[in-house]
Design a protein around this motif. Structure first.
Motif, PDB file in Angstrom:
ATOM      1  N   SER A  84       0.818  -1.088  -0.060  1.00 54.30           N
ATOM      2  CA  SER A  84       0.040   0.014  -0.031  1.00 54.30           C
ATOM      3  C   SER A  84       0.826   1.260   0.004  1.00 54.30           C
ATOM      4  O   SER A  84       1.891   1.270   0.196  1.00 54.30           O
ATOM      5  CB  SER A  84      -0.952   0.000   1.298  1.00 54.30           C
ATOM      6  OG  SER A  84      -1.726  -1.037   1.342  1.00 54.30           O
ATOM      7  N   GLY A  85       0.336   2.220  -0.300  1.00 49.92           N
ATOM      8  CA  GLY A  85       1.170   3.501  -0.487  1.00 49.92           C
ATOM      9  C   GLY A  85       0.468   4.621  -1.424  1.00 49.92           C
ATOM     10  O   GLY A  85      -0.308   4.383  -2.236  1.00 49.92           O
ATOM     11  N   LYS A  86       1.273   5.720  -1.271  1.00 50.83           N
ATOM     12  CA  LYS A  86       0.697   7.090  -2.046  1.00 50.83           C
ATOM     13  C   LYS A  86       1.948   7.534  -2.730  1.00 50.83           C
ATOM     14  O   LYS A  86       2.930   7.635  -2.118  1.00 50.83           O
ATOM     15  CB  LYS A  86       0.026   8.207  -1.210  1.00 50.83           C
ATOM     16  CG  LYS A  86      -1.350   7.429  -0.627  1.00 50.83           C
ATOM     17  CD  LYS A  86      -2.145   8.545   0.009  1.00 50.83           C
ATOM     18  CE  LYS A  86      -3.476   8.398   0.680  1.00 50.83           C
ATOM     19  NZ  LYS A  86      -4.070   9.253   1.526  1.00 50.83           N
ATOM     20  N   VAL A  87       1.983   7.763  -4.034  1.00 46.36           N
ATOM     21  CA  VAL A  87       2.946   8.399  -4.616  1.00 46.36           C
ATOM     22  C   VAL A  87       2.343   9.348  -5.557  1.00 46.36           C
ATOM     23  O   VAL A  87       1.384   9.330  -6.173  1.00 46.36           O
ATOM     24  CB  VAL A  87       3.965   7.331  -5.466  1.00 46.36           C
ATOM     25  CG1 VAL A  87       4.776   8.075  -6.294  1.00 46.36           C
ATOM     26  CG2 VAL A  87       4.275   6.436  -4.552  1.00 46.36           C
ATOM     27  N   ASP A  88       3.241  10.599  -5.666  1.00 45.27           N
ATOM     28  CA  ASP A  88       2.615  11.510  -6.550  1.00 45.27           C
ATOM     29  C   ASP A  88       4.103  11.816  -7.473  1.00 45.27           C
ATOM     30  O   ASP A  88       4.946  11.709  -7.072  1.00 45.27           O
ATOM     31  CB  ASP A  88       2.456  13.076  -5.719  1.00 45.27           C
ATOM     32  CG  ASP A  88       1.306  12.960  -4.746  1.00 45.27           C
ATOM     33  OD1 ASP A  88       0.291  12.390  -5.147  1.00 45.27           O
ATOM     34  OD2 ASP A  88       1.216  13.685  -3.907  1.00 45.27           O
ATOM     35  N   ALA A  89       3.485  12.173  -8.663  1.00 46.31           N
ATOM     36  CA  ALA A  89       4.544  12.456  -9.647  1.00 46.31           C
ATOM     37  C   ALA A  89       4.290  13.466 -10.756  1.00 46.31           C
ATOM     38  O   ALA A  89       3.017  13.688 -11.063  1.00 46.31           O
ATOM     39  CB  ALA A  89       4.779  11.151 -10.479  1.00 46.31           C
ATOM     40  N   GLY A  90       4.962  13.947 -11.466  1.00 46.06           N
ATOM     41  CA  GLY A  90       4.925  14.854 -12.395  1.00 46.06           C
ATOM     42  C   GLY A  90       5.929  14.978 -13.609  1.00 46.06           C
ATOM     43  O   GLY A  90       7.072  14.444 -13.655  1.00 46.06           O
ATOM     44  N   ILE A  91       5.405  15.336 -14.832  1.00 44.32           N
ATOM     45  CA  ILE A  91       6.463  15.516 -15.717  1.00 44.32           C
ATOM     46  C   ILE A  91       5.936  16.512 -16.862  1.00 44.32           C
ATOM     47  O   ILE A  91       4.591  16.785 -16.915  1.00 44.32           O
ATOM     48  CB  ILE A  91       6.296  14.006 -16.552  1.00 44.32           C
ATOM     49  CG1 ILE A  91       7.332  14.077 -17.882  1.00 44.32           C
ATOM     50  CG2 ILE A  91       4.999  13.591 -17.275  1.00 44.32           C
ATOM     51  CD1 ILE A  91       7.662  12.777 -18.243  1.00 44.32           C
ATOM     52  N   ASN A  92       7.052  17.312 -17.381  1.00 45.44           N
ATOM     53  CA  ASN A  92       6.465  18.373 -18.457  1.00 45.44           C
ATOM     54  C   ASN A  92       7.179  17.938 -19.859  1.00 45.44           C
ATOM     55  O   ASN A  92       8.280  17.272 -19.867  1.00 45.44           O
ATOM     56  CB  ASN A  92       7.200  19.672 -17.773  1.00 45.44           C
ATOM     57  CG  ASN A  92       7.004  20.223 -16.541  1.00 45.44           C
ATOM     58  OD1 ASN A  92       5.782  20.059 -16.101  1.00 45.44           O
ATOM     59  ND2 ASN A  92       7.790  20.777 -15.722  1.00 45.44           N
ATOM     60  N   SER A  93       6.500  18.407 -20.781  1.00 49.28           N
ATOM     61  CA  SER A  93       6.669  17.737 -21.886  1.00 49.28           C
ATOM     62  C   SER A  93       6.808  18.983 -23.010  1.00 49.28           C
ATOM     63  O   SER A  93       5.571  19.284 -23.406  1.00 49.28           O
ATOM     64  CB  SER A  93       5.641  16.680 -22.445  1.00 49.28           C
ATOM     65  OG  SER A  93       5.572  15.762 -21.343  1.00 49.28           O
ATOM     66  N   PRO A  94       7.692  19.393 -23.390  1.00 52.05           N
ATOM     67  CA  PRO A  94       7.593  20.387 -24.456  1.00 52.05           C
ATOM     68  C   PRO A  94       7.759  19.863 -25.750  1.00 52.05           C
ATOM     69  O   PRO A  94       7.995  18.681 -26.117  1.00 52.05           O
ATOM     70  CB  PRO A  94       9.224  20.964 -24.289  1.00 52.05           C
ATOM     71  CG  PRO A  94       9.857  19.966 -23.538  1.00 52.05           C
ATOM     72  CD  PRO A  94       9.036  19.336 -22.646  1.00 52.05           C
ATOM     73  N   LYS A  95       7.264  20.789 -26.981  1.00 51.64           N
ATOM     74  CA  LYS A  95       7.013  20.364 -28.063  1.00 51.64           C
ATOM     75  C   LYS A  95       7.317  21.232 -29.003  1.00 51.64           C
ATOM     76  O   LYS A  95       7.139  22.542 -28.737  1.00 51.64           O
ATOM     77  CB  LYS A  95       5.466  20.018 -28.552  1.00 51.64           C
ATOM     78  CG  LYS A  95       4.905  19.304 -27.213  1.00 51.64           C
ATOM     79  CD  LYS A  95       4.894  17.655 -27.065  1.00 51.64           C
ATOM     80  CE  LYS A  95       3.771  17.215 -26.055  1.00 51.64           C
ATOM     81  NZ  LYS A  95       4.115  15.690 -25.878  1.00 51.64           N
ATOM     82  N   PHE A  96       7.961  20.832 -30.311  1.00 49.92           N
ATOM     83  CA  PHE A  96       8.172  21.841 -31.289  1.00 49.92           C
ATOM     84  C   PHE A  96       8.033  21.331 -32.446  1.00 49.92           C
ATOM     85  O   PHE A  96       8.630  20.412 -32.945  1.00 49.92           O
ATOM     86  CB  PHE A  96       9.518  22.601 -30.912  1.00 49.92           C
ATOM     87  CG  PHE A  96       9.851  23.863 -32.086  1.00 49.92           C
ATOM     88  CD1 PHE A  96       9.285  24.919 -31.835  1.00 49.92           C
ATOM     89  CD2 PHE A  96      10.675  23.585 -33.241  1.00 49.92           C
ATOM     90  CE1 PHE A  96       9.347  26.179 -32.736  1.00 49.92           C
ATOM     91  CE2 PHE A  96      10.909  24.604 -34.138  1.00 49.92           C
ATOM     92  CZ  PHE A  96      10.310  25.752 -33.853  1.00 49.92           C
ATOM     93  N   THR A  97       7.559  22.200 -33.513  1.00 48.42           N
ATOM     94  CA  THR A  97       7.439  21.869 -35.077  1.00 48.42           C
ATOM     95  C   THR A  97       7.690  22.935 -35.809  1.00 48.42           C
ATOM     96  O   THR A  97       7.330  24.126 -35.739  1.00 48.42           O
ATOM     97  CB  THR A  97       6.135  21.203 -35.190  1.00 48.42           C
ATOM     98  OG1 THR A  97       5.974  20.051 -34.626  1.00 48.42           O
ATOM     99  CG2 THR A  97       5.826  20.939 -36.672  1.00 48.42           C
TER     100      THR A  97
END
Length: 694
Positions: free
Chosen positions: A428-441
């Motif tokens: 059992s447990g709680k985990v928080d996570a995040g990610i940033n995703s830049p894009k360019f075309t």
């Protein structure tokens, strides 16, 4: 030490692509506007797409397409292969861009804005079951490949496809079909004006036994009820869907059992395998048009259940009762998507900006893995209650700087919360996570017939919540990361970085559109949750690159010809004596199709090539290639009555749908045996249908 040939990264091919196009572009008038090609069923024309591998499949393209299974609708996406390793009620197996995508881990699918991929699924991460889709109601399938789109988040590293339904039907439809192996399908659909709007309804009932020695007894019921209306600048649609199915399953079997004659080609080693699933949803869409843009809000609630009984190793773990296991889950999903777009000026330049929010919560109560015998539960391996929440904010800007240069820049921020309440306290447990995703075309338009695309972007897929919080192997009791343990804790969000160079040519030959793209994708880790064992296994960092060629040709009104080729090279990036091949990764695919109408006649024929694959890391065991031809022929008996005939696997090829290589143990064997385990493709199958429009 085994070495592999050095392959030139495909992005370095861009100069060659441009040189190949120069003769055609040399005579183009740079001052002429972009050519907007409109045909009855087209890919996205110039001036619209943000990459070479972005397109739209229309209802016209699907109308004469032969289908063995509903999930094969995704094969309308160039380079994507759809197979099955079990019963037809289960999510399909997908392959694209050097991936064995399993049941959908790195390919995101939505239907009317609702997500199909299921995180922390009882059977496989990103499980994507499309059996609730009714093909006759589809208006478009919009697809994208790669990590370059700010609006696409989890599970979209290889690509994404969005299904949309029609809002009305010109005429009602009553369709009945029948075929070999007790195949049957009936559909009634219609739309009627109601209170200033349109009420659309459809009901489908389908089933079959298949060619299997143990009859599949597949039964599926689908229903759709949708109401839409427009008032001035506002457009609203509310839709309810429901699906339930059950089946017996003939799963993959070891080659040695076939060679020894223990079972026939369509035989099963555990005839009690099978499953049952359901999906019910209520969704709403609201769109408002403004002078400077538009707003759209999509909200949904989904309730689903899944129960699977499988036995892939026979008596390897339990000689007395066998190795059958039961995977089950009960899930509720709540979600919201909202986006506002503005057309404006960025200094003197024409620009468009989009800001969006995406919210989702999955509540599983419970999701479990159990040992069973002939669908009778024996014991619990693990049982968990899981709450998984995600939120995303993205912004994207498209600006036209000159008549020949447009850029698209985006940034996406995702935040996740994993909350697991396990029957084993240590997991059992709680985990928080995040990610940033830049894009360019960057999109270059050297002339009215061509566009060149340079894409870069970061994407990701999430891992199973149970693997993220778990600290103990539920089968062995060993601590995670301990010496000798089979598992490692999973990284919550696995980063993917994609690059692509593409060229789209339109109108050099009237009615012909050609795209070619060279791409590369780095995945930080292929950590996945192994639902069959209730654990996670550590993957390795990988790199895939390849080249895709897509041709779409309309030689005459109501005729469509397409030809698609895809080559990819998939390898692990680290050093390991086991080898650097990624098991199951597809290297070559091809498809050619023609469809059309002439007087009362209509039809389509498709050839699909599914290339060989390494089944182990050192490439010492391989899966053979397969080639299938399917055909559909229609004839209008009257203005509103049409007869259709489908012949699936027209050449009656003895091919495999899918192959794996692992250890199993049959009754009477003294020890486990490593072997190819195969699921055969179905034999030549004849089906006929009668459709009446009223």
């Amino acid at each position: 030490m085994k070495t592999t040939p050095r392959i030139t990264p495909p992005l370095r091919l861009l100069p060659a692509l441009l040189l190949a196009a120069l003769p055609a572009l040399a005579n183009a008038d740079d001052n002429q506007p972009l050519q907007q090609v409109e045909v009855s069923a087209s890919l996205i024309p110039l001036g619209v797409a943000d990459s070479a591998n972005q397109g739209t499949v229309t209802a016209k393209q699907l109308e004469n397409r032969p289908l063995l299974r509903t999930g094969e609708l995704l094969e309308a996406v160039p380079g994507l292969i759809v197979t099955q390793h079990a019963g037809d009620g289960k999510a399909n197996q997908y392959f694209a861009r050097g991936f064995n995508l399993d049941h959908g881990t790195d390919f995101r699918t939505t239907v009317m804005g609702m997500p199909v991929n299921l995180p922390t699924n009882a059977h496989g991460q990103g499980y994507s079951d499309l059996n609730f889709v009714i093909p006759e109601l589809i208006s478009t399938i919009q697809y994208k490949k790669g990590t370059y789109y700010a609006e696409e988040g989890d599970f979209s590293a290889a690509g994404a496809a969005a299904f949309d339904y029609v809002r009305q039907l010109e005429q009602g439809l009553l369709s009945v079909e029948a075929g070999q192996h007790r195949f049957h399908r009936a559909l009634v659909a219609n739309a009627t004006p109601l209170a200033g709007g349109t009420l659309l309804y459809a009901l489908e009932r389908a089933g079959q036994d298949g060619p299997w020695d143990t009859p599949e007894d597949y039964k599926r019921t689908n229903g759709v009820l949708s109401y839409s209306w427009s008032r001035g600048d506002d457009d609203v649609r509310v839709t309810a869907m429901g699906m339930h199915s059950s089946w017996n399953s003939t799963d993959q079997v070891p080659q040695r059992a076939l060679d020894a004659g223990l079972i026939g080609r369509y035989g099963a080693l555990d005839p009690s395998d099978g499953g049952e699933t359901s999906r019910y949803s209520l969704s709403g869409d609201w769109t408002r048009q403004y002078a400077d843009g538009a707003s759209r809000v999509n909200a949904y609630v989904i309730k689903s259940r899944l129960g699977l009984y499988s036995n892939f190793t026979y008596v390897l773990d339990d000689p007395e009762h066998g190795d059958q296991f039961h995977q089950a889950e009960s899930r509720q999903i709540l979600g919201l998507n909202a986006e506002r777009t503005w057309q404006h000026k960025l200094g003197p330049f024409a620009s468009e900006t989009a800001i969006g929010v995406q919210l989702r919560q999955d509540h599983l109560a419970p999701v479990g893995l159990y040992l069973s015998e002939e669908r009778r539960r024996l014991s619990t391996v693990r049982e968990d209650e899981v709450k998984e929440r995600s939120s995303a904010l993205y912004v994207s800007n498209s600006t036209t700087w000159t008549p020949w240069l447009r850029t698209v820049a985006g940034l996406r921020a995702d935040r996740y919360s994993f909350d697991v309440d396990s029957d084993t306290a240590a997991n059992s447990g709680k985990v928080d996570a995040g990610i940033n995703s830049p894009k360019f075309t960057a999109i270059f338009t050297p002339g009215k017939h061509a566009e060149v695309y340079l894409n870069w972007g970061r994407g990701f897929h999430s891992n199973d919540a149970r693997g993220i919080t778990g600290t103990v192997d539920p089968k062995t009791g060993l601590a995670v990361d301990a010496d000798g343990a089979r598992i490692e804790r999973a990284t919550p969000l696995v980063k993917a970085i994609g690059k692509e160079a593409g060229l789209r040519l339109v109108g050099l030959v009237p009615g012909l559109q050609t795209t070619i793209a060279a791409w590369q994708l780095d995945l930080e880790s292929e950590l996945i949750f192994i639902g069959d064992a209730g654990t996670t296994e550590a993957g390795r960092p990988s790199r895939r690159h390849g080249v895709e060629l897509t041709n779409f040709y309309t030689p005459a009104k109501d005729w469509i010809i397409d030809a698609n080729l895809a080559w990819s090279h998939a390898r692990f990036r680290d050093q390991d004596p086991a080898g650097d091949f990624i098991p199951g990764s597809i290297s070559r695919t091809a498809s050619v199709g023609v469809s059309g109408e002439a007087g009362p006649w209509s039809g389509g024929m498709r050839l699909r090539y599914f290339g060989p694959r390494a089944l182990v890391e050192d490439d010492s065991v391989r899966s053979p290639s397969s080639t299938l031809v399917n055909m559909k022929l229609g004839y209008k008996l009257a203005a509103n009555l049409k007869l259709t005939v489908e012949v699936l696997n027209l050449l009656n090829r003895r091919v495999s749908d899918i192959d794996y290589y692992y250890e199993s143990q049959l009754p009477g064997e003294a020890a486990p045996v490593a072997d190819i385990h195969t699921h055969p493709g179905e034999m030549r199958t004849l089906r006929a249908g009668l459709a009446w429009q009223f």
